[in-house]
Design an enzyme around this catalytic site. Sequence first.
Site, PDB file in Angstrom:
ATOM      1  N   HIS A  70       1.038  -1.136   0.083  1.00 50.67           N
ATOM      2  CA  HIS A  70      -0.088  -0.091   0.110  1.00 50.67           C
ATOM      3  C   HIS A  70       0.830   1.285  -0.046  1.00 50.67           C
ATOM      4  O   HIS A  70       1.233   1.770   1.182  1.00 50.67           O
ATOM      5  CB  HIS A  70      -0.902   0.015   1.305  1.00 50.67           C
ATOM      6  CG  HIS A  70      -1.757   0.913   1.149  1.00 50.67           C
ATOM      7  ND1 HIS A  70      -3.196   0.697   1.133  1.00 50.67           N
ATOM      8  CD2 HIS A  70      -2.000   2.498   1.380  1.00 50.67           C
ATOM      9  CE1 HIS A  70      -4.115   1.795   1.055  1.00 50.67           C
ATOM     10  NE2 HIS A  70      -3.448   2.775   1.414  1.00 50.67           N
TER      11      HIS A  70
ATOM     12  N   HIS B  30      -9.735   1.282  -0.731  1.00 52.27           N
ATOM     13  CA  HIS B  30      -9.753   1.781   0.487  1.00 52.27           C
ATOM     14  C   HIS B  30     -11.019   1.915   1.050  1.00 52.27           C
ATOM     15  O   HIS B  30     -12.081   2.021   0.546  1.00 52.27           O
ATOM     16  CB  HIS B  30      -9.260   3.372   0.446  1.00 52.27           C
ATOM     17  CG  HIS B  30      -7.811   3.730  -0.090  1.00 52.27           C
ATOM     18  ND1 HIS B  30      -7.264   2.924  -1.032  1.00 52.27           N
ATOM     19  CD2 HIS B  30      -6.803   4.329   0.480  1.00 52.27           C
ATOM     20  CE1 HIS B  30      -5.878   3.292  -1.255  1.00 52.27           C
ATOM     21  NE2 HIS B  30      -5.723   4.175  -0.181  1.00 52.27           N
TER      22      HIS B  30
ATOM     23  N   ASP C 230       1.894   3.766   3.295  1.00 49.79           N
ATOM     24  CA  ASP C 230       0.853   4.668   2.799  1.00 49.79           C
ATOM     25  C   ASP C 230       1.315   6.061   1.826  1.00 49.79           C
ATOM     26  O   ASP C 230       1.612   5.823   0.589  1.00 49.79           O
ATOM     27  CB  ASP C 230      -0.170   5.256   3.681  1.00 49.79           C
ATOM     28  CG  ASP C 230      -1.502   5.790   3.263  1.00 49.79           C
ATOM     29  OD1 ASP C 230      -1.902   5.516   2.182  1.00 49.79           O
ATOM     30  OD2 ASP C 230      -2.206   6.177   4.218  1.00 49.79           O
ATOM     31  N   ASP C 231       1.597   6.952   2.649  1.00 52.07           N
ATOM     32  CA  ASP C 231       2.269   8.160   1.756  1.00 52.07           C
ATOM     33  C   ASP C 231       3.384   8.471   2.852  1.00 52.07           C
ATOM     34  O   ASP C 231       3.120   9.568   3.572  1.00 52.07           O
ATOM     35  CB  ASP C 231       1.272   9.438   1.807  1.00 52.07           C
ATOM     36  CG  ASP C 231       0.075   9.086   0.977  1.00 52.07           C
ATOM     37  OD1 ASP C 231       0.145   9.121  -0.252  1.00 52.07           O
ATOM     38  OD2 ASP C 231      -0.875   8.600   1.556  1.00 52.07           O
TER      39      ASP C 231
ATOM     40  N   GLU D 150     -11.433   3.317   6.904  1.00 52.48           N
ATOM     41  CA  GLU D 150     -10.150   4.263   7.394  1.00 52.48           C
ATOM     42  C   GLU D 150     -11.122   5.369   8.117  1.00 52.48           C
ATOM     43  O   GLU D 150     -10.748   5.621   9.444  1.00 52.48           O
ATOM     44  CB  GLU D 150      -9.346   4.939   6.489  1.00 52.48           C
ATOM     45  CG  GLU D 150      -8.340   5.789   7.030  1.00 52.48           C
ATOM     46  CD  GLU D 150      -7.299   6.458   6.051  1.00 52.48           C
ATOM     47  OE1 GLU D 150      -6.319   7.051   6.290  1.00 52.48           O
ATOM     48  OE2 GLU D 150      -7.814   6.263   4.576  1.00 52.48           O
TER      49      GLU D 150
ATOM     50  N   HIS E 101       1.195   4.724  -2.148  1.00 53.52           N
ATOM     51  CA  HIS E 101       0.905   6.002  -3.284  1.00 53.52           C
ATOM     52  C   HIS E 101       2.083   6.410  -4.049  1.00 53.52           C
ATOM     53  O   HIS E 101       2.747   6.920  -3.277  1.00 53.52           O
ATOM     54  CB  HIS E 101      -0.345   6.990  -2.495  1.00 53.52           C
ATOM     55  CG  HIS E 101      -1.385   6.531  -2.050  1.00 53.52           C
ATOM     56  ND1 HIS E 101      -2.430   6.247  -2.730  1.00 53.52           N
ATOM     57  CD2 HIS E 101      -1.706   5.886  -0.808  1.00 53.52           C
ATOM     58  CE1 HIS E 101      -3.758   5.847  -2.134  1.00 53.52           C
ATOM     59  NE2 HIS E 101      -3.183   5.722  -0.919  1.00 53.52           N
TER      60      HIS E 101
END
Length: 334
Positions: A18, A198, A279-280, A201, A20
């Site tokens: 995962h 997604h 994630d980021d 969350e 981005h």
Amino acid sequence: MDEEQLARIAGLPKTELHLHFEGAAPPAFIRGLAAEKQVDLSRIFNEDGSYAYRDFTHFLSVYEAATGVLKTPEDFARLCRAVLEESAANGVVYSETFLSPDFCGGGDVSAWRDYLHAIREAAEAAERDLGVTLRGIVTCIRHFGPDKARAAALCAAETADDWLVGFGMAGDENRGRQRDFAYSFDMAREAGLQLTSHAGEWRGPSEVREAVEDLRVTRIGHGVRAIEDPATVEMLAERGVTLEVCPGSNVVLGVYPALADHPIDRLRRAGVKVTVSTDDPPFFHTTMRREYTGLAQRFGWDEEVFAEINNTAMDAAFCDAATRAAVKKRLEPS
């Protein structure tokens, strides 16, 4: 857990499902690209050079501003190298990254092919040079709406192969419903792509269930709020749905107040398949090394648990069998 064991855990080979693509852009890379293009992005950075945002909604606008300086296939090829250098520095040997045709050619299939070709060439060069295997997952952007999602799904369907292996959905979970995007997911599935979305969350367990039942995904991005409903946890465990869990991201964005409150360990103990990702990462001040050491310190996860986590990730990876087998060999203890 002593410092020596933490160092061993930090140095383990890792898998990440995962990530981005644009969200992994190092701030220095974006600042440099903005300077080359004479674009003033000073408002999106803190004084220390990190990305600046107030909350999740503002994070999305900063993310899109940073992405705005990525204009050409060559820009994305350079970004690919920068992202994979960071991955390699953190011991990642296999990664799947979310790519959006909305940011790469505006959803036009012909333009998307050019961007994808440039990214893939850079990824293959990085695999030779750095030892990181990368695969792509096309994502539609939820808050752009179902029509844009169909264009993204068409781009995915037209370029599906052994490198472009999946389709998913990212963006603002509080906009619309999972089922609004069923057409796009059906199109991607018919093209042979594997599916993730997604969910869970920001919205609760019902969102996770809807993604599994209405979109028929085999993986969920985040999914952590499933813990609030025992029946949903049981459903995930029984169906073997894998969660792409990003603990550091969840804490920084305020989904949970601290890592001690995060449900990843409870989900794992309940039989849900969990994996670990960033994630980021530069937005959330994390790395894969930091994720591993944090989980080791907080939940006592040792090398055996992380071996399980990596094996779970590779079993859930969207790559072909030959790639999976090759990566699993690299994950074996030396």
